[in-house]
Design a protein around this motif. Structure first.
Motif, PDB file in Angstrom:
ATOM      1  N   GLU A  39       0.799  -1.228   0.000  1.00 58.02           N
ATOM      2  CA  GLU A  39       0.000   0.000   0.000  1.00 58.02           C
ATOM      3  C   GLU A  39       0.831   1.278   0.000  1.00 58.02           C
ATOM      4  O   GLU A  39       0.394   2.313   0.512  1.00 58.02           O
ATOM      5  CB  GLU A  39      -0.977   0.000   1.174  1.00 58.02           C
ATOM      6  CG  GLU A  39      -1.927  -1.198   1.136  1.00 58.02           C
ATOM      7  CD  GLU A  39      -2.853  -1.260   2.325  1.00 58.02           C
ATOM      8  OE1 GLU A  39      -3.251  -0.192   2.823  1.00 58.02           O
ATOM      9  OE2 GLU A  39      -3.170  -2.385   2.741  1.00 58.02           O
ATOM     10  N   GLY A  40       2.047   1.219  -0.535  1.00 60.39           N
ATOM     11  CA  GLY A  40       2.891   2.405  -0.637  1.00 60.39           C
ATOM     12  C   GLY A  40       3.388   2.958   0.684  1.00 60.39           C
ATOM     13  O   GLY A  40       3.792   4.112   0.764  1.00 60.39           O
ATOM     14  N   LEU A  41       3.387   2.133   1.729  1.00 59.17           N
ATOM     15  CA  LEU A  41       3.744   2.616   3.064  1.00 59.17           C
ATOM     16  C   LEU A  41       5.240   2.550   3.356  1.00 59.17           C
ATOM     17  O   LEU A  41       5.773   3.383   4.074  1.00 59.17           O
ATOM     18  CB  LEU A  41       2.988   1.823   4.129  1.00 59.17           C
ATOM     19  CG  LEU A  41       1.458   1.935   4.061  1.00 59.17           C
ATOM     20  CD1 LEU A  41       0.812   0.989   5.055  1.00 59.17           C
ATOM     21  CD2 LEU A  41       1.040   3.369   4.320  1.00 59.17           C
ATOM     22  N   TYR A  42       5.917   1.527   2.845  1.00 55.64           N
ATOM     23  CA  TYR A  42       7.348   1.383   3.103  1.00 55.64           C
ATOM     24  C   TYR A  42       7.957   0.441   2.078  1.00 55.64           C
ATOM     25  O   TYR A  42       7.259  -0.224   1.317  1.00 55.64           O
ATOM     26  CB  TYR A  42       7.629   0.894   4.526  1.00 55.64           C
ATOM     27  CG  TYR A  42       6.996  -0.425   4.888  1.00 55.64           C
ATOM     28  CD1 TYR A  42       7.643  -1.634   4.637  1.00 55.64           C
ATOM     29  CD2 TYR A  42       5.746  -0.479   5.497  1.00 55.64           C
ATOM     30  CE1 TYR A  42       7.065  -2.838   4.976  1.00 55.64           C
ATOM     31  CE2 TYR A  42       5.169  -1.685   5.837  1.00 55.64           C
ATOM     32  CZ  TYR A  42       5.826  -2.860   5.577  1.00 55.64           C
ATOM     33  OH  TYR A  42       5.245  -4.061   5.912  1.00 55.64           O
ATOM     34  N   ILE A 114      14.563  -0.826   6.247  1.00 47.46           N
ATOM     35  CA  ILE A 114      13.110  -0.662   6.186  1.00 47.46           C
ATOM     36  C   ILE A 114      12.861   0.845   6.133  1.00 47.46           C
ATOM     37  O   ILE A 114      13.148   1.556   7.100  1.00 47.46           O
ATOM     38  CB  ILE A 114      12.419  -1.295   7.409  1.00 47.46           C
ATOM     39  CG1 ILE A 114      12.814  -2.770   7.530  1.00 47.46           C
ATOM     40  CG2 ILE A 114      10.895  -1.112   7.315  1.00 47.46           C
ATOM     41  CD1 ILE A 114      12.468  -3.396   8.862  1.00 47.46           C
ATOM     42  N   SER A 115      12.375   1.312   4.994  1.00 49.02           N
ATOM     43  CA  SER A 115      12.226   2.752   4.768  1.00 49.02           C
ATOM     44  C   SER A 115      10.762   3.120   4.600  1.00 49.02           C
ATOM     45  O   SER A 115      10.074   2.588   3.727  1.00 49.02           O
ATOM     46  CB  SER A 115      12.996   3.166   3.508  1.00 49.02           C
ATOM     47  OG  SER A 115      14.360   2.818   3.629  1.00 49.02           O
ATOM     48  N   ASN A 116      10.289   4.017   5.449  1.00 47.04           N
ATOM     49  CA  ASN A 116       8.927   4.506   5.345  1.00 47.04           C
ATOM     50  C   ASN A 116       8.809   5.471   4.173  1.00 47.04           C
ATOM     51  O   ASN A 116       9.769   6.123   3.793  1.00 47.04           O
ATOM     52  CB  ASN A 116       8.514   5.205   6.644  1.00 47.04           C
ATOM     53  CG  ASN A 116       8.405   4.229   7.784  1.00 47.04           C
ATOM     54  OD1 ASN A 116       7.633   3.293   7.729  1.00 47.04           O
ATOM     55  ND2 ASN A 116       9.206   4.428   8.819  1.00 47.04           N
ATOM     56  N   ILE A 117       7.604   5.587   3.636  1.00 45.66           N
ATOM     57  CA  ILE A 117       7.383   6.402   2.441  1.00 45.66           C
ATOM     58  C   ILE A 117       6.345   7.478   2.732  1.00 45.66           C
ATOM     59  O   ILE A 117       5.322   7.216   3.358  1.00 45.66           O
ATOM     60  CB  ILE A 117       6.934   5.514   1.269  1.00 45.66           C
ATOM     61  CG1 ILE A 117       8.073   4.553   0.939  1.00 45.66           C
ATOM     62  CG2 ILE A 117       6.532   6.347   0.060  1.00 45.66           C
ATOM     63  CD1 ILE A 117       7.768   3.542  -0.113  1.00 45.66           C
ATOM     64  N   ASN A 121       7.886   9.139  -1.645  1.00 41.81           N
ATOM     65  CA  ASN A 121       9.325   9.299  -1.494  1.00 41.81           C
ATOM     66  C   ASN A 121       9.792   8.682  -0.173  1.00 41.81           C
ATOM     67  O   ASN A 121       9.164   8.867   0.863  1.00 41.81           O
ATOM     68  CB  ASN A 121       9.693  10.789  -1.525  1.00 41.81           C
ATOM     69  CG  ASN A 121      11.184  11.020  -1.429  1.00 41.81           C
ATOM     70  OD1 ASN A 121      11.983  10.272  -1.959  1.00 41.81           O
ATOM     71  ND2 ASN A 121      11.555  12.078  -0.734  1.00 41.81           N
ATOM     72  N   SER A 122      10.937   7.974  -0.233  1.00 38.14           N
ATOM     73  CA  SER A 122      11.484   7.387   0.997  1.00 38.14           C
ATOM     74  C   SER A 122      12.825   7.981   1.392  1.00 38.14           C
ATOM     75  O   SER A 122      13.312   7.710   2.490  1.00 38.14           O
ATOM     76  CB  SER A 122      11.639   5.872   0.835  1.00 38.14           C
ATOM     77  OG  SER A 122      12.624   5.586  -0.137  1.00 38.14           O
ATOM     78  N   VAL A 123      13.444   8.783   0.516  1.00 39.33           N
ATOM     79  CA  VAL A 123      14.780   9.306   0.816  1.00 39.33           C
ATOM     80  C   VAL A 123      15.057  10.566   0.015  1.00 39.33           C
ATOM     81  O   VAL A 123      14.578  10.725  -1.107  1.00 39.33           O
ATOM     82  CB  VAL A 123      15.871   8.234   0.532  1.00 39.33           C
ATOM     83  CG1 VAL A 123      15.893   7.835  -0.932  1.00 39.33           C
ATOM     84  CG2 VAL A 123      17.235   8.670   1.014  1.00 39.33           C
ATOM     85  N   THR A 124      15.822  11.464   0.622  1.00 42.10           N
ATOM     86  CA  THR A 124      16.352  12.636  -0.073  1.00 42.10           C
ATOM     87  C   THR A 124      17.868  12.517  -0.019  1.00 42.10           C
ATOM     88  O   THR A 124      18.466  12.558   1.064  1.00 42.10           O
ATOM     89  CB  THR A 124      15.896  13.951   0.602  1.00 42.10           C
ATOM     90  OG1 THR A 124      14.474  14.005   0.561  1.00 42.10           O
ATOM     91  CG2 THR A 124      16.491  15.161  -0.109  1.00 42.10           C
TER      92      THR A 124
END
Length: 140
Positions: A39-42, A114-117, A121-124
């Motif tokens: 669901e696009g969460l992580y 484990i990267s949240n979104i 986007n999950s990172v800059t």
């Protein structure tokens, strides 16, 4: 009986080379869970850093968790002393904290990220960890 080959295997396949716009040195990324699957969460991925391999400085809009599964490496937040990472280390990274992580100079390091979104986007990504910054950490 363990062989040299079995000692070099990671839990999951090593994956593809990480982009040179995000990493210094030899780094491989294996996606384990795509955001579309949850669901696009992580997202969840295994990152394998060869000796000296590391991320660029970066932040996460909602945070990240690292689970170190092999080797030795470093985690450092901007303006703070680096922390040693070894097998079994867990690193909860708060949202918006500028940091980098990677292998020590003389050994590889593998972690699950484990990267949240947020808003897709999950990172800059920011600038590379320069050689002076990295050399200083490896003196610890």
């Amino acid at each position: 009986m363990e062989t040299a080959d079995s000692q070099n295997e990671t839990i999951f396949p090593i994956g593809n080379p990480g982009p040179a716009t995000w990493f210094s040195g030899e780094v491989h990324v294996q996606t384990l869970v795509n955001p579309e699957q949850i669901e696009g969460l992580y997202s969840v991925g295994q990152v394998t850093f060869s000796p000296g391999g590391r991320t660029y400085w970066h932040t996460h809009p909602i945070g990240q968790v690292l689970l170190v599964t092999e080797g030795k490496g470093w985690y450092q937040e901007r303006g703070k002393q680096a922390q040693v990472l070894t097998k079994g280390t867990t690193v909860p990274i708060p949202k918006g904290v500028e940091h980098w992580h990677g292998a020590a100079a003389d050994t590889k390091m593998v972690h699950i990220a484990i990267s949240n979104i947020s808003a897709g986007n999950s990172v800059t990504w920011m600038n590379p960890v320069n050689e002076g910054e990295y050399a200083e950490v490896n003196k610890l």
